[in-house]
Design a protein around this motif. Structure first.
Motif, PDB file in Angstrom:
ATOM      1  N   ILE A   1      -7.609  13.612  30.742  1.00 55.97           N
ATOM      2  CA  ILE A   1      -8.735  13.017  30.010  1.00 55.97           C
ATOM      3  C   ILE A   1      -9.717  12.396  30.997  1.00 55.97           C
ATOM      4  O   ILE A   1      -9.325  11.775  31.993  1.00 55.97           O
ATOM      5  N   GLY A   2     -11.002  12.572  30.740  1.00 59.09           N
ATOM      6  CA  GLY A   2     -12.041  12.021  31.603  1.00 59.09           C
ATOM      7  C   GLY A   2     -13.165  11.431  30.786  1.00 59.09           C
ATOM      8  O   GLY A   2     -13.005  11.131  29.592  1.00 59.09           O
ATOM      9  N   SER A   3     -14.329  11.281  31.410  1.00 61.73           N
ATOM     10  CA  SER A   3     -15.481  10.753  30.665  1.00 61.73           C
ATOM     11  C   SER A   3     -16.772  11.339  31.222  1.00 61.73           C
ATOM     12  O   SER A   3     -16.863  11.692  32.408  1.00 61.73           O
ATOM     13  N   ALA A   4     -17.742  11.463  30.330  1.00 60.71           N
ATOM     14  CA  ALA A   4     -19.085  11.918  30.708  1.00 60.71           C
ATOM     15  C   ALA A   4     -20.009  10.712  30.654  1.00 60.71           C
ATOM     16  O   ALA A   4     -20.014   9.983  29.648  1.00 60.71           O
TER      17      ALA A   4
ATOM     18  N   ALA B   1     -22.065  10.384  27.454  1.00 61.97           N
ATOM     19  CA  ALA B   1     -21.468   9.172  26.877  1.00 61.97           C
ATOM     20  C   ALA B   1     -20.300   9.518  25.963  1.00 61.97           C
ATOM     21  O   ALA B   1     -20.222   9.076  24.815  1.00 61.97           O
ATOM     22  N   ARG B   2     -19.368  10.275  26.496  1.00 62.93           N
ATOM     23  CA  ARG B   2     -18.222  10.710  25.699  1.00 62.93           C
ATOM     24  C   ARG B   2     -16.930  10.629  26.510  1.00 62.93           C
ATOM     25  O   ARG B   2     -16.935  10.779  27.735  1.00 62.93           O
ATOM     26  N   VAL B   3     -15.819  10.411  25.784  1.00 64.54           N
ATOM     27  CA  VAL B   3     -14.501  10.640  26.346  1.00 64.54           C
ATOM     28  C   VAL B   3     -14.269  12.148  26.319  1.00 64.54           C
ATOM     29  O   VAL B   3     -14.492  12.792  25.293  1.00 64.54           O
ATOM     30  N   MET B   4     -13.827  12.717  27.429  1.00 66.69           N
ATOM     31  CA  MET B   4     -13.771  14.168  27.556  1.00 66.69           C
ATOM     32  C   MET B   4     -12.332  14.689  27.621  1.00 66.69           C
ATOM     33  O   MET B   4     -11.487  14.147  28.324  1.00 66.69           O
ATOM     34  N   PHE B   5     -12.111  15.761  26.878  1.00 64.85           N
ATOM     35  CA  PHE B   5     -10.798  16.400  26.803  1.00 64.85           C
ATOM     36  C   PHE B   5     -10.923  17.858  27.261  1.00 64.85           C
ATOM     37  O   PHE B   5     -11.532  18.670  26.558  1.00 64.85           O
ATOM     38  N   PRO B   6     -10.361  18.208  28.412  1.00 67.35           N
ATOM     39  CA  PRO B   6     -10.342  19.630  28.801  1.00 67.35           C
ATOM     40  C   PRO B   6      -9.473  20.427  27.823  1.00 67.35           C
ATOM     41  O   PRO B   6      -8.416  19.959  27.383  1.00 67.35           O
ATOM     42  N   ILE B   7      -9.923  21.615  27.484  1.00 64.97           N
ATOM     43  CA  ILE B   7      -9.180  22.503  26.577  1.00 64.97           C
ATOM     44  C   ILE B   7      -8.648  23.659  27.407  1.00 64.97           C
ATOM     45  O   ILE B   7      -9.422  24.370  28.071  1.00 64.97           O
ATOM     46  N   ARG B   8      -7.326  23.844  27.383  1.00 64.64           N
ATOM     47  CA  ARG B   8      -6.694  24.893  28.193  1.00 64.64           C
ATOM     48  C   ARG B   8      -6.124  25.984  27.299  1.00 64.64           C
ATOM     49  O   ARG B   8      -5.705  25.723  26.175  1.00 64.64           O
ATOM     50  N   ASP B   9      -6.067  27.194  27.858  1.00 68.46           N
ATOM     51  CA  ASP B   9      -5.421  28.285  27.144  1.00 68.46           C
ATOM     52  C   ASP B   9      -3.971  28.382  27.604  1.00 68.46           C
ATOM     53  O   ASP B   9      -3.492  27.558  28.400  1.00 68.46           O
ATOM     54  N   LEU B  10      -3.253  29.391  27.117  1.00 66.94           N
ATOM     55  CA  LEU B  10      -1.841  29.511  27.447  1.00 66.94           C
ATOM     56  C   LEU B  10      -1.613  29.903  28.899  1.00 66.94           C
ATOM     57  O   LEU B  10      -0.483  29.824  29.394  1.00 66.94           O
TER      58      LEU B  10
ATOM     59  N   VAL C   1      -8.624  25.983  32.261  1.00 65.54           N
ATOM     60  CA  VAL C   1      -9.564  25.185  31.467  1.00 65.54           C
ATOM     61  C   VAL C   1     -10.631  26.138  30.947  1.00 65.54           C
ATOM     62  O   VAL C   1     -11.388  26.726  31.728  1.00 65.54           O
ATOM     63  N   VAL C   2     -10.684  26.305  29.621  1.00 67.45           N
ATOM     64  CA  VAL C   2     -11.620  27.279  29.045  1.00 67.45           C
ATOM     65  C   VAL C   2     -12.794  26.606  28.336  1.00 67.45           C
ATOM     66  O   VAL C   2     -13.796  27.245  28.037  1.00 67.45           O
ATOM     67  N   GLY C   3     -12.673  25.302  28.052  1.00 67.00           N
ATOM     68  CA  GLY C   3     -13.742  24.585  27.364  1.00 67.00           C
ATOM     69  C   GLY C   3     -13.461  23.099  27.380  1.00 67.00           C
ATOM     70  O   GLY C   3     -12.490  22.622  27.980  1.00 67.00           O
ATOM     71  N   PHE C   4     -14.324  22.362  26.673  1.00 70.74           N
ATOM     72  CA  PHE C   4     -14.200  20.910  26.639  1.00 70.74           C
ATOM     73  C   PHE C   4     -14.498  20.384  25.247  1.00 70.74           C
ATOM     74  O   PHE C   4     -15.249  20.995  24.473  1.00 70.74           O
ATOM     75  N   GLY C   5     -13.915  19.240  24.950  1.00 68.98           N
ATOM     76  CA  GLY C   5     -14.230  18.514  23.730  1.00 68.98           C
ATOM     77  C   GLY C   5     -14.530  17.078  24.087  1.00 68.98           C
ATOM     78  O   GLY C   5     -13.916  16.521  25.007  1.00 68.98           O
ATOM     79  N   GLY C   6     -15.484  16.473  23.387  1.00 66.12           N
ATOM     80  CA  GLY C   6     -15.860  15.089  23.702  1.00 66.12           C
ATOM     81  C   GLY C   6     -15.983  14.234  22.462  1.00 66.12           C
ATOM     82  O   GLY C   6     -16.503  14.676  21.432  1.00 66.12           O
ATOM     83  N   ARG C   7     -15.503  12.966  22.578  1.00 62.84           N
ATOM     84  CA  ARG C   7     -15.628  11.987  21.486  1.00 62.84           C
ATOM     85  C   ARG C   7     -16.666  10.964  21.908  1.00 62.84           C
ATOM     86  O   ARG C   7     -16.597  10.380  22.991  1.00 62.84           O
ATOM     87  N   ILE C   8     -17.654  10.722  21.033  1.00 58.33           N
ATOM     88  CA  ILE C   8     -18.760   9.836  21.365  1.00 58.33           C
ATOM     89  C   ILE C   8     -18.256   8.421  21.629  1.00 58.33           C
ATOM     90  O   ILE C   8     -17.322   7.941  20.988  1.00 58.33           O
TER      91      ILE C   8
END
Length: 604
Positions: free
Chosen positions: A158-161, A203-212, A216-223
């Motif tokens: 988990i990271g942050s933007a 300005a988001r908490v960042m979640f790397p999205i991984r495949d099997l 890392v194939v994408g990201f999701g962020g919570r404001i």
């Protein structure tokens, strides 16, 4: 050199180090079945396992859809990677150096290759921001308030933007990444009324999205703070497809395969909180409803799915949408409803995993959950409303394949709605007829029966060859041209090349050569997996070889007779005389007698 410019020596090194059962077991739930392992096929929908893995032969075959091959074939189909990528990744796992394989297969594949190191660098940058004393303070406080500990932060990367318009663009450009690749990865957005672009995640908490494959194939962020949307995902890219990806499945896979159960939630924090609480068999959807592709992925590992959605109307609708997807999928589905005001994150933190386990034990099946929701709505309505609800209830009931279950549920529905059970029973078939049942998926039994119509001796000889029952003398009698089935011709040709000094066939080497052939590969894996019985193998082999010889002689005779007819029709007397002698010789040979003069066998 081997496929994709990888040497055969390196390919064989990787192949020799890998156990196909171990690799496939990471993707499919397997159980022992004699010398082999069986499970539900990951490549088509089935309720009874027909997917078989042979540890001794290092191959797999599905008797439902016909898919088959070796460990490379399986991983290429399951991950979408090409052959060089598959060999390289397996080599890395087992400490074997696999050199680069040269140019990529196409522009999209080339782009995907460029995005992998880019996404790794972005993940590291987000992590660095979170750890920064000033930049990451707000995000660290937010995570602490959500009860996320340091170990979980590390495990999920988990990271942050930062709250900057171009912080990521500047940082990654300095590292040498192209603006076009940042855009292709969905990390930037083009400005509407000016040139250039700005960061998608701010300005988001960042979640790397991984495949099997752990990429890392994408990201999701919570404001952080106020703003919309609250949750934001990467758009679909050459690496990332939301409708096919489940968050945290890369971390949950082992627990899911062990427990044969997967918990499905709707958000990153729910998945992270349940993992932190010890419920490591949890995954999350990524801002989309469950899709057929998601179900296909889950079926590889689990026989039971627990849907855990928020207890509001949106959560109920999300659960109900899954009914058509899961019906008759071979997966048991239960719906856990949390107390009002709770979501999975808050509930498991307050009550603990034991309380959740009790909820799961008491939870209804998805079919019963759907029925209860429909009945509750009907009971609170008018008589006309209850009548209108009858068809809705029956539509749900018809999704059950089990007649006894349907009959019992119809009885309960009749009592709850105060409607005659007989009336429901009468209405039920009429509704099915008017709307039509979903056609059942008919599994293909494989191409073998149709392929070998009128040529069972070819099937049996190839079967016995693949099971090591043909002697050196038997192999010497085999002629590829004597086989009428092209796949058999190819397989026999390959077998003759893989004989050892004693004239016996090296079966592993043979399978490795033919497994990728479009026609011969599925035939070879299927026959290798079958367990046919012959009372006297030696006698059966002899009989098959004699039949093959006889058919070959008959075909040669028919061909010579046709040539003789053509010669006589064309008035080529000399050719006709020679051909007539050859026909006479073939006929005598067939009858087991030496030729006795030249007689014309062609009727005038």
């Amino acid at each position: 050199m081997g496929r994709g410019l990888i040497s055969e020596d390196v390919i064989n090194q990787v192949k020799d180090r890998v156990d196909i059962a171990e690799v496939i077991g990471q993707h499919v739930s397997l159980t022992r079945a004699g010398q082999n392992l069986k499970g539900l096929c990951p490549f088509h929908q089935e309720k009874s396992p027909s997917f078989t893995v042979s540890p001794s032969r290092q191959i797999f075959h599905c008797f439902g859809c016909g898919a088959g091959g070796n460990v490379f074939t399986f991983l290429m189909r399951i991950t979408g990677a090409n052959f060089p990528e598959t060999v390289r990744e397996l080599g890395q796992k087992f400490g074997i150096d696999v050199p680069d394989s040269g140019p990529s297969a196409g522009p999209q594949a080339a782009q995907a290759i460029r995005l992998e190191p880019l996404n790794r660098a972005v993940t590291a940058w987000f992590r660095q921001n979170l750890q920064d004393g000033v930049t990451g303070a707000t995000a660290r406080d937010y995570l602490a308030n959500r009860g996320i500990d340091a170990g979980t932060i590390d495990r999920f990367d988990i990271g942050s933007a930062p709250a900057e318009w171009d912080g990521l663009i500047k940082a990654l450009s300095k590292q040498g990444f192209a603006q076009s690749d940042l855009a292709a990865a969905g990390l930037t957005v083009a400005r509407e009324h000016a040139s250039g672009a700005y960061d998608r995640f701010r300005a988001r908490v960042m979640f790397p999205i991984r495949d099997l494959r752990k990429r890392v194939v994408g990201f999701g962020g919570r404001i952080l703070g106020e703003g919309t949307p609250k949750y934001l995902n990467s758009p679909d890219t050459s690496l990332f497809k939301k409708g096919q990806t489940l968050y945290a499945l890369d971390l949950a896979r082992e627990a899911v395969a062990r427990l044969k159960t997967v918990i499905v939630v709707e958000g990153y924090f729910d998945a992270v909180a349940l993992h932190q609480a010890g419920l490591t068999h949890t995954v999350a959807t990524l801002g989309t409803a469950l899709t057929a592709e998601h179900i296909q992925v889950l079926r590889r590992f689990a026989s039971k799915v627990v849907l855990l959605f928020d207890p509001d109307q949106a959560g109920v609708r999300a659960a109900l949408r899954g009914l058509d997807l899961f019906v008759n999928s071979g997966i048991g589905v239960r719906v856990v409803t949390l107390p009002a005001g709770e979501d999975p994150d808050t509930y498991v933190r307050k009550e603990g995993p034991e309380a959740f386990a009790r909820l799961e034990e008491q939870s209804p099946s998805l079919l019963d959950f759907s029925l209860e929701h429909c009945l509750s709505s009907a009971e609170s309505g008018t008589i006309e409303g209850r009548i209108r609800s009858v068809d809705d209830v029956l539509r749900i009931l018809q999704k059950s394949e089990h007649p006894i279950e349907r009959e019992e549920r119809i009885r309960v529905v009749a009592e709850r709605l105060g409607i005659s059970q007989q009336r429901l029973i009468e209405r039920y078939p009429a509704l099915i007829q008017s709307e039509g049942r979903r056609p059942a998926i008919v599994q293909s039994p494989g191409a073998t029966p149709a392929m070998f119509k009128g040529a069972s001796e070819e099937r049996d000889l190839v079967y016995l060859l693949l099971h090591g029952h043909l002697t050196s003398a038997d192999m010497q009698r085999l002629r590829p041209e004597a086989f009428s089935v092209p796949a058999c011709q190819f397989l026999v040709e390959a077998a003759l090349k893989h004989r050892d000094r004693d004239g016996r066939v090296g079966l592993r080497a043979l399978l490795d050569e033919v497994v990728d052939h479009p026609d011969c590969g599925p035939l070879a894996t299927e026959l290798s997996m079958r367990e046919d019985h012959f009372d006297d193998v030696t006698a059966h082999v002899a009989g098959c070889l004699e039949t093959l010889d006889r058919k070959r002689a008959e075909a040669a005779l028919r061909e010579k007779i046709a040539q003789l007819k053509a010669a006589e029709r064309d008035g080529r007397a000399e050719d006709a005389q020679i051909l007539n002698a050859q026909v006479n010789e073939l006929r005598m040979h067939k009858a087991g007698r030496p030729p006795a003069g030249m007689l014309s066998f062609v009727k005038e």
